[in-house]
Design an enzyme around this catalytic site. Sequence first.
Site, PDB file in Angstrom:
ATOM      1  N   LYS A   1     -27.428  -8.595 -28.114  1.00 45.08           N
ATOM      2  CA  LYS A   1     -28.740  -9.238 -28.063  1.00 45.08           C
ATOM      3  C   LYS A   1     -29.349  -9.035 -26.676  1.00 45.08           C
ATOM      4  O   LYS A   1     -28.622  -8.883 -25.694  1.00 45.08           O
ATOM      5  CB  LYS A   1     -28.649 -10.730 -28.396  1.00 45.08           C
ATOM      6  CG  LYS A   1     -27.819 -11.556 -27.435  1.00 45.08           C
ATOM      7  CD  LYS A   1     -27.804 -13.023 -27.841  1.00 45.08           C
ATOM      8  CE  LYS A   1     -27.015 -13.861 -26.832  1.00 45.08           C
ATOM      9  NZ  LYS A   1     -27.618 -13.899 -25.491  1.00 45.08           N
TER      10      LYS A   1
ATOM     11  N   LYS B   1     -23.278 -16.966 -24.200  1.00 47.49           N
ATOM     12  CA  LYS B   1     -23.710 -15.872 -23.339  1.00 47.49           C
ATOM     13  C   LYS B   1     -25.112 -16.151 -22.793  1.00 47.49           C
ATOM     14  O   LYS B   1     -25.879 -16.915 -23.366  1.00 47.49           O
ATOM     15  CB  LYS B   1     -23.710 -14.550 -24.122  1.00 47.49           C
ATOM     16  CG  LYS B   1     -22.328 -14.122 -24.626  1.00 47.49           C
ATOM     17  CD  LYS B   1     -21.406 -13.737 -23.489  1.00 47.49           C
ATOM     18  CE  LYS B   1     -20.040 -13.292 -23.993  1.00 47.49           C
ATOM     19  NZ  LYS B   1     -19.144 -14.417 -24.331  1.00 47.49           N
ATOM     20  N   ASP B   2     -25.425 -15.481 -21.670  1.00 51.03           N
ATOM     21  CA  ASP B   2     -26.714 -15.674 -21.012  1.00 51.03           C
ATOM     22  C   ASP B   2     -27.875 -15.289 -21.924  1.00 51.03           C
ATOM     23  O   ASP B   2     -27.737 -14.446 -22.808  1.00 51.03           O
ATOM     24  CB  ASP B   2     -26.795 -14.821 -19.738  1.00 51.03           C
ATOM     25  CG  ASP B   2     -25.730 -15.185 -18.719  1.00 51.03           C
ATOM     26  OD1 ASP B   2     -24.555 -14.865 -18.969  1.00 51.03           O
ATOM     27  OD2 ASP B   2     -26.079 -15.792 -17.693  1.00 51.03           O
ATOM     28  N   LYS B   3     -29.039 -15.891 -21.648  1.00 48.03           N
ATOM     29  CA  LYS B   3     -30.245 -15.506 -22.374  1.00 48.03           C
ATOM     30  C   LYS B   3     -30.880 -14.274 -21.741  1.00 48.03           C
ATOM     31  O   LYS B   3     -31.025 -13.241 -22.396  1.00 48.03           O
ATOM     32  CB  LYS B   3     -31.259 -16.659 -22.400  1.00 48.03           C
ATOM     33  CG  LYS B   3     -32.572 -16.238 -23.065  1.00 48.03           C
ATOM     34  CD  LYS B   3     -33.634 -17.314 -22.993  1.00 48.03           C
ATOM     35  CE  LYS B   3     -34.952 -16.794 -23.597  1.00 48.03           C
ATOM     36  NZ  LYS B   3     -36.037 -17.780 -23.533  1.00 48.03           N
TER      37      LYS B   3
END
Length: 701
Positions: A309, A338-340
């Site tokens: 993503k 997880k990070d954006k």
Amino acid sequence: MEEDTDYRIRFSSLCFFNDHVGFHGTIKSSPSDFIVTEIDEQGQLVNKTIDEPIFKINEIQPEPNNFPKKPKLDLQNLSFEDGRKQEVNTLVKYTDGDQNHQSGSEKEDTISDGTSECEEKADVLSSFLDEKTHDLLNHFACGIKEKWLSKTELIGPPPEFSIGRILDKNQRASLHSGIRQKFPFLITVGKNSEIIVKPNLEYKELCHLVSEEEAFDFFKYLDAKKENSKFTFKPDANKGHRKAVHHFVNKKFGNLVETKSFSEMNCSAGNSNVVVTVRFREKAHKRGKRPLTECQGGKVIYTAFTLRKENLEMFEAIGFLAIKLGVIPSDFSYAGLKDKKAITYQTMVVRKVTPERLKNIEKEIEKKRMNVFNIRSVDDSLRLGQLKGNHFDIVIRNLKKQIDDSANLRERISEAIENVKKKGFVNYYGPQRFGKGRKVHTDRIGLALLKNEMAKAIKLFLTPEDLDDPVNRAKKYYLQTEDAKGTLSLMPEFKVRERALLEALHRFGMTEEGCIQAWFSLPHSMRIFYVHAYTSKIWNEAVSYRLATYGARVVEGDLVCFDEDVDDENFPNSKVHLVTEEEGSANTYAIHQVVLPILGYNIQYPKNKVGQWYHDILSSDGLQTCRFKVPALKLNVPGCYRQILKHPRNLSYQVIEDHDIDVKMKDPHLDEAALSLLISFDLDSSCYATVCLKEIMKHDV
């Protein structure tokens, strides 16, 4: 609500462990500057494409139509198609995994032997009933239907029809099922081996809310009791009407099924409709028997895949995938968040979806900056922490020296990186753990949940930022009015969590019980996430206090971990040792062995000033008697331990000029000769790259 003004103070005051000077720079100029790749338990990067074929269509075994507990004929005989092959105007359906049961005229065209469904059911009943009883049953059913269609009120007790006594248990079971399947508007009851047929008044009540076709199919679905299947009513734009359907189903059958609302894209109209979906509740093991879904041939399908993503919040990604696959967000499991603002690769597992079905939505999800690959069947879901760590490839741009620093920038960078590589960094939870809003952070929601302040937690969750966008306008409207229905009309479709919570509030109201139901609209992983945010915040403050009080010395009353190779937080009390006075004086242990507890009901506290600090902070937050269990939300927080220092592994770096990088987002104000740092390293699970970078740079990132 007042702004959480101590948030920036909290994180800017987190202490450093190393004494180098550091430097300035910018991270996450674009998502491609921050690439996170999960490392699985075997130490492999999950973005590597698996060489062998992931799955073969002809190896996917079809699920059986039914595995009843007692002998019961399968009277469905419905055709199955992949959901993507259905016509857009197929409105009423119930599904088992990826297979869609069609209703109405469509299914008559798909029966392979040319025998109509009604004829086949008639044959089933005829095999057990004599001709006269069979005719009387049909006459009784037609009489009930005619009275309902004429809207004639039934006076007195409901009419009954007796099939007679059926001594054979298997035959009785088959007749009960056969009658209810052929005539869903009737019910059957048993009395001393006698089968009595009555009108199904709940069927009639449902017909006031939905079409008779929907009611007919819904009661057939209920009677089939086919686990892992679901039933979908026709799209309904009237929210008040959908609420009535939710209320009816939950009131009458809430112990058997659960309801959810989902958006369905109408391709021809170019907009989305909302449908009410019903699914059987999962059942626990009873009397030592294996549940239906674990029986041979009826095993729950688990499909693993790697999700890529870009610039997308993980829970938003899961919500979108759930809608496309026709499941709910809690059907997804993962090893870590997880990070954006990054490009991330991680393994996920989804229940009740075949590899083929997941493969079919690849093109659709690309529009949301997502890709799935390495699709394969597995035996079980994932749990949080089921990974070895994460690999990071990061670009830090616009490098500058600290103010009044006359040293060479490249030397400063090298000094900083080598220092942290050798001595490590303070293992803080990163600010993304607590949200980036200025008004409310996830830890405050978690504290409210621990104190059983459900309504307060709801309001915190829906507190807007000082931004004029659709999401914050909707939140502002809710806080002003507590009008869940009106807020739903304002909240964008992509805000899956907010909409789920608002839909529950609309159905159940802003009462204590309504707020509990609203929180239950979110997956368990999300509910526990808020509580973990609070315990993480306390841990951050505890380690700052520990280092400010005792520095790098290991002192009496500290807690240390015996296991040198521990790389996660899930180690037991047996591996934690309380440092004695003699051990403290003799410098028996090193600072990298020191651990601090993460709050919970099954931990021990340090026996020094740090332990007293924990008790003081819990008292100030109103948790002095907290048992770290929230039974109303099925949340249990046993607690664990976390090492106060961590080291990056496999670290490499290179300082280059910006024009040497494949830049996807350039800042026109940067000098062409500006330097950038390319740095790669591995971290254990639950460690934050931004925290490691902050220690290296001695500067907020």
